[in-house]
Design a protein around this motif. Sequence first.
Motif: not given
Length: 175
Positions: A5-10, A62-68, A162-170
């Motif tokens: 589970a990665v915060p920001g990936v719903t 999923a929807l990927v969200e980041h504050a920026n 956003l790419a960094a969040l995907l990187g954490r998930l992958v």
Amino acid sequence: MRLAAVPGVTPVSLASPERTAEELAALMVRARGPESAHDPGVAQSAEEAAALAHANGAGLVALVEHANADPAVLVALVVVVDAPHGPDAAAELREHLEASAGPDIQDVTESATERGHPVVIADRIPAGEPGCQLQAVVVEPGGRRLAVFTLHSVSGRGWLDLAALLGRLVSSVDF
């Protein structure tokens, strides 16, 4: 395939294309603000993503969200190939993408997950379309499976976050 589970990936439901689109649109409106409920592009994007995901047997939408960043849509699926991958499968995939790269592929790199599975990443700016797209393919070493992740941002705003969040998930993929 298992993912952390990665915060920001719903993730949204994959019960039906309609339910996937409905949940994805609701998350987009929540992320973009209530005024976006009147934007026909939100529903259209959700419906298109849901239809493509279901047509291709996706295991994750999923929807990927980041504050920026503006929100992005993530679709992931597992592909099974006929023969087991050789030890150079990731390098061969990277070389193939680099050799066939058109103007929309900006960069192709190779990495590895936390468990050591090879990953090939293609950063794309689709020709004739707005936004950005990142595709990551995780290779099951010696196996027959590929986990294919596609992240798409309509605007491209905050793309690196956003790419960094995907990187954490992958990075968390385990077959």
